[in-house]
Each structure stands twice: as C-alpha cells, then as structure tokens.
Design a protein around this motif. Structure first.
Motif: not given
Length: 1033
Positions: A791-797
C-alpha cells in the motif's frame, strides 16, 4: 372431528380437540381410580358414577359447536379449569388410597369436604359450556343438566361407624394411659372398618406408612399434623403386637409424642405459646381465637356457648405448664440425641444429629453438648460419608456460635481443611461458611484459617455466589482475616482488592513499597480495577514517585506501569495533579538512574497514548509535556547511548505528536530535530530506526509541505537513506515506513523529483508491487512483502504518475509495470485498489490528452467502428498486457483509440484490460475506492472523437450496472462522479430497456437529494424523461 382434513389454519381447533379429549380421558381415569376405595365407598362411588356420565357426555359432544357457541379462548379456559378440578380430585383419591388406614379414618371427613367442594366447582365449570345455546339434541342437553344437578346434590357424608371410630382414635391418642387391651380393641374396630384382619402385618404396615408420612410432614414444617402421627405411632406400639425398637422407645420420644391435649389449641391445632382463656373457661392460642372472633363468630369453638363477653384473659398457669413441659421434653430429647450420637448405628446417629441441630440453637444445650465432650466425635462422624452431613455441619456451626471454649478444640481436629474440601465439592453452603466465619472471630484462630490451603481463594470465589447468605458470610470471614497483611495479599491474588486498597492507603511508606511489589506479581482483571482506581490509592502511588528512596520510587513506577493499561487508571492518574510533575522530575533529574528514567518515559508515553483527544488541550499536566522546554528535553534524551532510552523517548515524542498539532509544529520548525530524526535512520537498532520513521510520518501527515527535510546540503543524503532502506532493508516494516515517507515528500520541490529520478526508488517500488502481485496470487505471504508495504509503495508510486510530471511518468512506462498494476486492481486490499486506481487514472489522463492532441492517420473513426469486435477477442485473454508490452508494434489495435495508444509511453485502460477490474471496484463498500475507480474510468471519455466507442466498452464490461449500484449505495461524492459518467454513457450509447427503467427509478429517487438534484436532472433530460426547460435547472 376429522383430523385428516386439518390444515395449517385449523391448528387452533386441533389444539382444542386435543384438550377436550385429554379432559375426557382424565375423567375416565378418575372413575377407574375411585373403584377400589376402602372407606366412604358410597359417597365416592356416587361421585364416580357422575364423573363417568361426564366422560360419556364429553365424548358424545361436538367440540366445533361448543367452540362456536363459546369462542375458542373461553372454551380453552373452561377446559383447562375442568382439567385442573379433575386432576385435584384424582390426587385426593390416590392419596386417600395409598396412605395409612388409621390416618385415613381420622381425615375422612376433611377429605369428603374437599371432594364436595370440587364437585361443586366441576358443576359450575360444566355449566359455563352454554349447552342451551348449542345446536345439539335435547337428550345431550338433558344429560348435561342432570350431571350438573347430581354433582351439586352430592352430600359426601361419612358413615356413622367411621365417625365413631375416628372419634375413639382421637380420644385414645391423647390419653397417656392407653393399655394394651384397649389399644387392641380399637385396632380390631379399625381392621373391621377397612375390611381386613387385625394382625402383626397390619400394624407393621401402618407403622411404616405413618412414620414415612410423619417425616414428610416434619420436612414441610407441619408440626401439629406430625405430632398427631407421632401419637398414632405410640398407639400402635401400645397394642404390643409388634416390638418397639429399643432406640425408638426412649423416654424422650414417649414424652414428646404424648403432649396433653390441653396444650394444643383446638382452633389452629398447634401447641400454644400465648394461651388465653374465654369467660366459659376454655383456652386457645391468642391469635387463633382473635381470628375466630374477627370472622364474626361469638361462640366458644369447644363448647359452643354463645359468649356475652369476648374478653381474653392470659392463662399464665397453662403457659407455665407448657413451658415446663417443653423444657422437660427438650431435656429428654437431648439425652436421647446424646445416646444416639454415641451409638455405632448410622441410622441412630443421623436421627440424633437431626434432633441435636434444633437443640443446640439454644446456648444452654450448646454448653451441655460441650460438657459431654462430643466435639471430637462430631468432627469424626462428619468426615464419614454415610452420615447426614447437613445436620452435622449445622451442629458444628451452632457449637462454634454458642461455645467459645470449643473453637480451639474444633480447629485442633483439622475441621478447617475438611470444611474447605467440602465447600470445594459444592456441599453444605451457608452452614459450612458460617463455621469458618464463627471461628475467624477468634483472633488466635485466624492464622490457622488463613494458612489453610485454598481457604482464602475459596472465600473470595464465594463473594460471587448467587446465595446472598453465603456471600455475606464469606465477606465477613474475609473481613475478620484482614488484620494480617499476608492474608490481604492472598485475597488480592484471588481477585478481592478492596482490603488491599484499604491497607495500602492506611499503611506506612515501607508497607506500600512491599505491597506495590506484591501487586506486580498479580493477574489483574476488569473487576479488580473497580477498586484499584480508588483516588486515594492512586495519590499514594504517585507520592511514591517523589520518595528519596530509589527502591520505593522504582516500585511505584513499575506498579503504575502495570496499572496504566486500564483506561480508568489513566483517567485517575491524569486527574492527579502530581502525576506528570513527579514523572518529569524523575526524567529531568540528572542523577536519576537510566532505568528509572526509561520507566518514567514509558509511563508518560502510555499516559499520552491513553488520554482522550480533548484532554491533550485541557489537562494541565499534558499541556506541560508539550512545552518547548520539555520537547527539547525529550529530543535530547533520544540522542543518548542507551538504545532502550532512545526508544522510550522517541515513543513518547511520537505519542505526543499523534495527539498534539502544537508538538508537530514544534518539531517541524526545529531543523536540528529534523536532522536528528534522519540521522536516526543510520541506527543499527531497528526499533530506533522504525520509531524515527513513524515519527517523521506523523509530523508529515496532513501538512501541505509534506515531509520536513534537513537543509539543502543534507537533503539528498536524507532521501537516499530512505531509498536505501526501501531497496535493501531485510525488515518489511522498515521498508514500509520508508515507502510511506517517500510518498509524503513535497510534490512541489523539483530537487526532490530530481533526486528520486536519479535514485533506485522507482525500481524498488516496482519490485514491491510485483512481489505484492505474487503475494496476492498465493496463500502464503512472501517473506519480503506484506500488505502495508504494498500500500505504501503504491502511495509512493503516485508521485511518479502525477500528470504534471511527464518525465517521471515516462520512467514508470519504461518499467513495464502496467500489467502488475491492473492485477492489483483485482486482488489488492481496499487501500491498494484505491491507490492503484488513482495511479492508473493519472497515467490514463496523460495518455488521453496526448492521444487527443495527435491526429491518427492509421485509424479513422469508421475503422475504429469496424475494429470494435476486437474487444471481445481481448476478453478471452484478460491476463495479456495489450499496452506497453514487448509485443511488436501494431500486433493488435485498441477498440477505442485504434493505433493511437500503441506507443510504448502511452497507457490505455482498454488495452491494459483495466476496464473490468475498475468496474468491479465500483461494487466495493468503501466510498473512496469506488470514487477512485470512477475517476479512472472517466479518463477514457476525455476524447470526444472516441466517446461512443469508450462508453460502449464501459457498458460492455457491465459498467452501467456498477454505476447504478454506486448511485444506490455510494457516498455523496461518489454519486456525483457516477452521475457525470452516466450522463456521458447515455448520451453516446443506447442502453437496454431493463437498464433504462432501473436507471429511471434510481434517478427519480435521487432528485430528493439537493446536492445532486441538478446533475440528476441533466441525466433525466438526456433520457428525455423531463423537458428541456425544467425547474430543476
């Protein structure tokens, strides 16, 4: 009634029919029971004949007609009443036959009187059936009337011989000089009356029955009737046809059963306690004769004389005689009981203890019991399984109550341990607890009670007993043991904290420190906190923090730390004005032990974490924590050499930041603090590193400037630290926090974009997303990824997919990430789906703008129309990436954009097969997820030249159904977006009639929502359901 034709609607009639039959069968059973009565045959057989006629009548009548005349409820009530009368009559007849024949003779008149009353009640109930209103034959009505008349005319008179014999029996049992000859003559008359021969077996059978009935009456506390039966027993033994048992022939028994008739009131049939005389000379119990007069009667119940004066004169001589007789009777009973206890026969011992438990209720006989030296015998007998333990326990309790001298002897026999075992087995209840209570009143015995294994935990458990008497006695026993602090500790360990709190509050500092240490070893439950949240108790704990003794201070800290997990304790600690100052004093005192400081810091963190949000702005102690001085103090302590200390104070700062905007602003504005936080990312201690990152996230959440970064010369190093953690850390949580911080970096800072573009951040994000996709395909979660990290990686994306940053978007396109993103749409968590949908919306928006601004020489609109069936082909291969893949250019054409979306840098929802997953997301319950999916689908409709093809793709993917579902159940903002999308679909695509009708119904309902009314009207106008110039516009 034909039961074969009964349906569900006739259940009530079936129930009535069943009840009717039950009454008829009961009547027949009563007739059968009455056939073989021995006495009063004439009266009872007349009754039996009438009941037989009743049973026949009930079987001949039609229940449906009766129900029609009476109504079902009235009929049911009448049948139940009739059933009750017949049941009572059946019981009287059965008891009449099964009891003693002699008692039967004595009570025949009373029984006949009861039967006469029942006959009248049966007649009254039968009359209520209203047979005169029924459509039945005259014969049935006549028979019913005859039965009613017969029942009411039954006389139930005793035969003259029966009354004479009953009178002789009554006279004989009151005579103290009944000899064998007279007793045998009377027995002959009894035998003749009941139709059998006078014999030893008759006497023995009668004795067995009468003794059993006497015991039952004694259990029911019917003393007068039991006395009468006791006298009958003596009468039978007087015949000397059978031998009187030696232990049953004691003087006490004889004396007891032969109370003279003048002692018993002729009205209440109980031995008098307050005898009064009438003017005619006869004496009665005061209350009984007063009740007699209150009923309006003015005659003497004994001689029948009409009294000219109703004055009552106390009969002191008679009262004295009764008292003397009772005293003599109790003395004799006591002697007989002592003899029984000392015997070796269990039956005699049981009987003796049953008698003795009544006697020793009086202190005089308790003293005599002690003088006889029976205590060891009593305890030994009590331990035997064959003896009546209830009676022996009652005796033991009464002895403990009335004989102080015997208490030591009791304890010496090991009775406490034995009682504890019996209570654990669920035996004896209140009397057993009462023994412990009485023993605990003696100070010298409390040690023995408290030290008995399991005694105190047992007493504590009994405080929850349903029996109020048991509960009270257990409480009193524990109160008596509270003089000993070690016993109070045992009580608290068992869950009873009230004495513990009271002693803690009363005791000196030394005992408090010891008790605090004891508390640390205990298991606490919600019920315990009821007492431990005591205001004075908390104040005394807080005072320990200011002690000069490090040991006392540490004991107080540990105790508070144990208690602070309970919200009620947090509330009480915050209400104490000394809590926060004392804890701050420990932390700020230079010479405080590091461990003590850590404990104080942890408690402050727990206090802040446990407080409610309004308290952080109103509580004086919490406001003091937020001062710049204290924040700097805590920041300084995070730089110490001890990892545990750094952890505690980082956690304290984190808790404060989560609750206080003022603290967040203080930290953000302190460049040294920010640099210090990013320096913590180099820590080898993982917990310190993670707390620092959580802290950074906390002070960045909701702030327009995003993550506060060090000065420009350290900015790149700080960002690269985050990227390194995301790329290389073996700890999933660390990687997740790093991705979270990257997602919150300022989007307006070009330097940050440049640093990220040069770094390996995007590749690390791709690795997490691809690993996350694999995770979602498997049951077992891979070791290097979890849901929050994805979820956080997607937010960073999202930072890399911003439409305003084409350079970063191109970097995303190079990584062939699109297929993985589409699969996350189908399988990810709600938050992952939302962020993925948002990223896809960004990418699709940019591509749509690019494609709409570029002419398309390869594919004209007619060509697009001819290629629309390609959509159906693509549906067979949902897992194939149709855009941005390594397939040769031109291998397939998009049904919406044709070749315009074939370029590697473009992203097309159709060719990426993202439409169906986005449509499916619209069915999600979380409104934010549906809204993100709607935003993504809307990007497909950005180009007017491809609008009809794009809307067709959405409809073909069941998008219209999903949009309607959002309109029915979604949030207000989601509904607004759905209406915009629906308006475009209806404008460019023809929809089926069922969907058109459903849309119409939903939209009309939405017209009542003011915020949506105008958008709804636009769609309805497009559907030609409202005019162009509607008032809705």
């Amino acid at each position: 009634m034909d039961f074969g034709s009964v349906g569900i609607e006739d259940v009530g009639a079936v129930v009535l029919q069943e009840l009717w039959n039950k009454v008829a069968f009961l009547a027949m059973d009563l007739v059968s029971e009455t056939k073989d009565v021995v006495l009063e045959k004439k009266s009872l057989q007349e009754f039996s004949s009438t009941i037989f006629e009743l049973s026949t009548l009930l079987q001949m009548m039609d229940t449906q007609k009766v129900e029609a005349a009476m109504g079902s409820e009235a009929m049911k009530s009448a049948l139940m009443l009739l059933h009750s009368h017949l049941t009572k009559a059946h019981k009287i007849i059965k008891d009449y036959k099964s009891g003693s024949r002699i008692r039967l003779l004595l009570s025949s008149q009373s029984i006949l009187s009861q039967m006469k009353d029942l006959a009248n009640e049966i007649a009254t109930t039968l009359s209520s059936f209203q047979l005169v209103n029924l459509d039945v034959s005259l014969n049935l009505k006549t028979r019913a009337d005859q039965i009613v008349n017969d029942l009411r005319s039954l006389q139930f008179q005793s035969a003259a011989g029966t009354e004479l014999i009953a009178s002789e029996i009554q006279s004989s049992i009151w005579e103290s000089n009944m000899n064998r000859e007279n007793a045998r003559k009377l027995l002959e008359k009894i035998a003749e009356a009941v139709g059998i021969r006078a014999s030893a077996s008759l006497v023995q059978d009668e004795l067995t029955l009468i003794k059993k009935e006497k015991e039952e009456l004694e259990d029911q506390k019917k003393q007068a009737e039991a006395l009468q039966l006791a006298q009958l027993i003596q009468l039978l033994y007087s015949t000397e046809i059978v031998t009187r048992p030696p232990y049953d022939d004691g003087v006490a028994t004889y004396h007891q059963e032969y109370a003279i008739t003048s002692f018993v009131c002729a009205l209440c049939h109980e031995m008098m306690t307050d005898p009064v005389a009438l003017v005619c000379g006869h004496s009665f119990e005061r209350k009984a004769i007063q009740d007699h007069f209150n009923r309006g009667k003015k005659n003497c119940p004994t001689c029948g004389e009409l009294l000219h004066c109703l004055d009552l004169t106390p009969n002191f001589n008679l009262r004295s005689s009764i008292t003397e007789w009772k005293k003599r009777d109790m003395d004799l009973r006591f002697q007989a009981a002592v003899s029984g206890i000392n015997s070796n026969e269990k039956s005699r011992q049981n009987k003796a203890f049953e008698d003795m438990q009544t006697l020793v209720e009086m202190s005089e006989y308790a003293l005599k019991f002690s003088e006889q030296g029976l205590m060891p015998k009593l305890v030994d007998i009590m331990k035997e399984n064959k003896v009546n333990r209830t009676a022996t326990m009652k005796c033991l309790y009464l002895m403990a109550k009335h004989s102080e001298d015997q208490k030591e002897a009791m304890v010496g026999t090991g009775v406490i341990r034995h009682i504890v075992k019996q209570i654990y087995r669920g035996e004896h209840g209140a009397d057993a607890i009462a023994v412990l209570m009485e023993l605990s009143k003696r100070e010298s015995l409390r040690e023995s009670i408290g030290k008995t294994k399991d005694c105190i935990p047992l007493l504590v458990s009994l405080l929850q007993n349903d029996d109020a008497d048991v509960k009270e006695k257990a409480w009193n026993t524990l109160e008596n043991l509270c003089a000993n602090t070690s016993f109070i500790i045992k009580m608290a360990e068992a869950g009873h904290f009230q004495p513990f709190v009271a002693r803690f509050n009363q005791g000196p500092q030394e005992s408090r420190a010891s008790m605090a240490a004891d508390l640390l070893r205990m298991t606490l439950k919600e019920a315990s906190i009821k007492y431990l949240k005591n205001k004075q108790f908390i104040q005394n704990l807080v005072k320990m923090l200011s002690s000069n003794s490090p040991a006392y201070k540490l004991a107080g800290l540990k105790c508070i730390k144990k208690l602070i997990v309970w919200p009620k304790i947090v509330k009480q600690l915050l209400s104490d004005p000394g809590t926060v100052p004392n804890l701050l004093g420990i932390i700020s005192f230079v010479r405080s032990d590091a461990h003590v400081k850590q404990e104080a810091g942890e408690i402050l963190a727990l206090l802040v974490g446990g407080c409610q949000h309004p308290e952080i702005q109103t509580n004086q102690g919490l406001l003091e924590l937020q001062s710049e001085h204290n924040i700097n103090l805590f920041l300084h302590l995070t730089t110490g050499s001890e990892p545990k200390s750094r952890i505690q104070f980082l956690n304290l700062l984190l808790q404060l930041s989560q609750k206080s905007e003022a603290v967040r602003d203080l930290i953000r504005s302190n460049r040294d603090a920010v640099s210090q936080l990013f320096s913590s990312l180099d820590e080898n201690e993982s917990e310190v590193k993670k707390l620092a990152m959580k802290f950074i996230i906390c002070i960045s959440d909701g702030h327009s400037d995003g993550v506060p970064l060090p000065d420009s010369h350290s900015k790149e190093a700080a960002i690269n630290k985050l990227v390194t953690i995301l790329t290389s850390s073996p700890d999933i949580e660390e990687r997740s926090f790093a991705a979270g911080i990257i997602s919150k970096l300022s989007k307006e800072d070009a330097d940050v974009d440049a640093i990220l573009q040069k770094s390996e951040a995007l590749k690390a994000i791709r690795e997490v997303i691809c690993s996350g996709e694999e995770m979602l395909d498997k049951i077992r979660i891979p070791a290097n990824v979890d849901i929050p990290l994805l979820e956080n990686a997607l937010a960073a994306l999202l930072r890399f997919t911003e439409p305003t940053k084409p350079e970063l978007q191109r970097e995303v396109g190079k990584l062939e990430l699109y297929p993985s993103l589409v699969r996350v749409l189908s399988r990810g968590s709600s938050l992952a789906k939302k962020r993925t949908a948002t990223a896809i919306a960004h990418l699709s928006q940019s591509s749509s703008l690019s494609m709409s601004s570029t002419s398309n020489p390869i594919m004209s609109v007619p060509a697009a129309e001819s290629s629309f069936p390609l959509l159906h082909v693509m549906n067979f291969f949902p897992n194939i990436s149709w855009c941005c893949s390594t397939t040769p250019h031109g291998r397939s054409l998009c049904s919406v954009h044709g070749a315009a979306c074939s370029a590697r840098h473009t992203f097309c929802l159709v060719k990426a097969d993202a439409v169906k997953p986005l449509v499916q997301i619209l069915r999600e319950t979380e409104p934010d997820v549906a809204e993100a999916a709607l935003t993504a689908l809307e990007t497909l409709l950005a180009d007017h030249s491809t609008m009809s093809h794009a809307t067709a793709v959405i409809v073909e993917s069941q998008g219209l159904v999903a949009i309607l579902q959002v309109l029915e159940k979604g949030s207000l903002s989601a509904k607004a977006k759905a209406l915009d999308l629906l308006h475009k679909i209806i404008k460019h695509t023809k929809i089926s009639q069922p969907l058109f009708q459903r849309s119409e119904r939903i939209l009309i309902q939405l017209l009542h929502e003011d915020e949506l009314k105008k958008k709804v009207a636009l769609v309805l106008r497009q559907m030609k359901l409202i005019p162009e110039q509607s008032s809705y516009f």
